[in-house]
Design an enzyme around this catalytic site. Structure first.
Site, PDB file in Angstrom:
ATOM      1  N   LYS A 157     -33.609  -1.149  15.685  1.00 13.23           N
ATOM      2  CA  LYS A 157     -32.346  -1.511  16.326  1.00 13.23           C
ATOM      3  C   LYS A 157     -32.232  -0.907  17.720  1.00 13.23           C
ATOM      4  O   LYS A 157     -31.760  -1.564  18.655  1.00 13.23           O
ATOM      5  CB  LYS A 157     -31.183  -1.080  15.437  1.00 13.23           C
ATOM      6  CG  LYS A 157     -31.085  -1.899  14.156  1.00 13.23           C
ATOM      7  CD  LYS A 157     -30.190  -1.278  13.112  1.00 13.23           C
ATOM      8  CE  LYS A 157     -30.244  -2.075  11.812  1.00 13.23           C
ATOM      9  NZ  LYS A 157     -29.479  -1.458  10.714  1.00 13.23           N
ATOM     10  N   GLN A 199     -25.429   3.108   9.132  1.00  9.28           N
ATOM     11  CA  GLN A 199     -26.629   2.641   8.435  1.00  9.28           C
ATOM     12  C   GLN A 199     -26.520   2.892   6.935  1.00  9.28           C
ATOM     13  O   GLN A 199     -26.226   4.003   6.495  1.00  9.28           O
ATOM     14  CB  GLN A 199     -27.865   3.349   9.003  1.00  9.28           C
ATOM     15  CG  GLN A 199     -29.177   2.925   8.384  1.00  9.28           C
ATOM     16  CD  GLN A 199     -29.529   1.487   8.714  1.00  9.28           C
ATOM     17  OE1 GLN A 199     -29.412   1.050   9.844  1.00  9.28           O
ATOM     18  NE2 GLN A 199     -29.976   0.750   7.715  1.00  9.28           N
ATOM     19  N   ASP A 248     -22.068  -5.244  12.148  1.00  6.94           N
ATOM     20  CA  ASP A 248     -22.764  -5.629  10.918  1.00  6.94           C
ATOM     21  C   ASP A 248     -22.089  -6.823  10.260  1.00  6.94           C
ATOM     22  O   ASP A 248     -22.683  -7.508   9.435  1.00  6.94           O
ATOM     23  CB  ASP A 248     -22.797  -4.456   9.936  1.00  6.94           C
ATOM     24  CG  ASP A 248     -24.157  -3.777   9.883  1.00  6.94           C
ATOM     25  OD1 ASP A 248     -25.175  -4.461  10.126  1.00  6.94           O
ATOM     26  OD2 ASP A 248     -24.217  -2.571   9.592  1.00  6.94           O
TER      27      ASP A 248
END
Length: 297
Positions: free
Chosen positions: A59, A102, A125
């Site tokens: 990422k 995460q 997300d």
């Protein structure tokens, strides 16, 4: 059989996004009266899960390629839920255009409780219930990153979904549910006839559904759940699964060796859906940044 190359498509999206960001920054003084700041993403990681470390590196590398500033925020796995929640609330008020926590989190922290506290406007997300709800009824929102990436992959290869029969195996909140909704919705890529199955669907019924499908998307985390006898010639196969074989090699949910001989298009593992998930995060961050500065395209 043709490969749906997620790595190549993701790189293309990142490069295109970088170019758009640079153009907007260069012209912002003229168009809105001041020079805008570069987009920024924060990534929160708790503990040192090896898989999470790999995903986080990917990422941050994607941020660099796309011209987005990034910051990694680390916490020990013993952090309390209260302290993590405090950090989330601070990030909600920060300059970052989007951030992620995460997953997975340590067992003593309720992931849903953390996700629900992330500002829907910074939830790149696409997990927040508000974003999920708006997406479900076809409104503009942060889209769940993995399904969003899958749609962009289909779009890049000009794979038609309108009027096609799609079977989704898996009903997780991260992939199965949202991709079923998105492909059935009236989006740019969508308008399909979608059947939702999961690991509890009786084998005879599952076989019957997949053999009639034009597109099969598999996301259950079980090796070889989709075999060659379960699809018709020319089926598009999207493999979201991440597993390890006996030798430790990374594999998906699809019996790739045999299914690939029959499929029209198929994603590899690795190099298929994974990079497209990262592309989805980048696109969500870019959209959040544009909204902040009222940038239109």
């Amino acid at each position: 059989m043709r490969i749906l190359d997620g790595k190549m498509v993701s790189d293309s999206i990142l490069s295109e996004t970088s170019g758009r960001i640079e153009r907007h920054i260069e012209t912002s003084k003229e168009t809105i009266g001041y020079t805008v700041k570069r987009p920024a993403m924060a990534i929160v990681i708790v503990g040192s899960n090896p898989a999470s470390e790999t995903y986080v590196r990917a990422k941050m590398k994607a941020c660099e390629k796309s011209g987005i500033d990034s910051k990694l925020i680390r916490f020990d796995e013993n952090i309390t839920a209260y302290d993590l929640l405090t950090e989330v609330k601070q990030l909600n008020k920060s300059h970052f255009d989007g951030f992620i926590v995460q997953l997975p989190l340590p067992s003593h922290i309720d992931a849903d409780g953390i996700i629900n506290e992330i500002s829907a406007y910074k939830d790149i997300d696409g997990f927040h219930p508000l974003n999920f709800g708006k997406m479900s009824i076809g409104q503009k929102a942060m889209r769940p990153a993995t399904p969003y990436g899958i749609l962009k992959l289909l779009q890049y290869y000009q794979i038609e979904t309108k009027g096609k029969k799609v079977v989704v195996i898996g009903r997780s909140n991260l992939v199965g549910k949202p991709i079923s909704i998105m492909l059935g919705n009236d989006f740019e890529i969508g308008r399909a006839t979608v059947t939702s199955c999961d690991i509890n669907t009786p084998k005879e019924l599952l076989d019957e559904e997949t053999r009639r499908a034009d597109i099969v998307i598999v996301a259950v985390g079980k090796r070889n759940i989709l075999t060659a006898d379960m699809i018709k010639e020319g089926t598009v196969v999207i493999d979201v699964g991440i597993n390890r074989d006996e030798g430790g090699k990374l594999v998906g949910d699809v019996d790739f060796e045999n299914v690939s001989k029959k499929a029209g298009w198929i994603t590899p593992v690795p190099g298929g859906v994974g990079p497209m998930t990262v592309a989805g995060l980048i696109l969500n961050t870019y959209e959040s940044w544009k909204s902040k500065y009222f940038i239109n395209e």
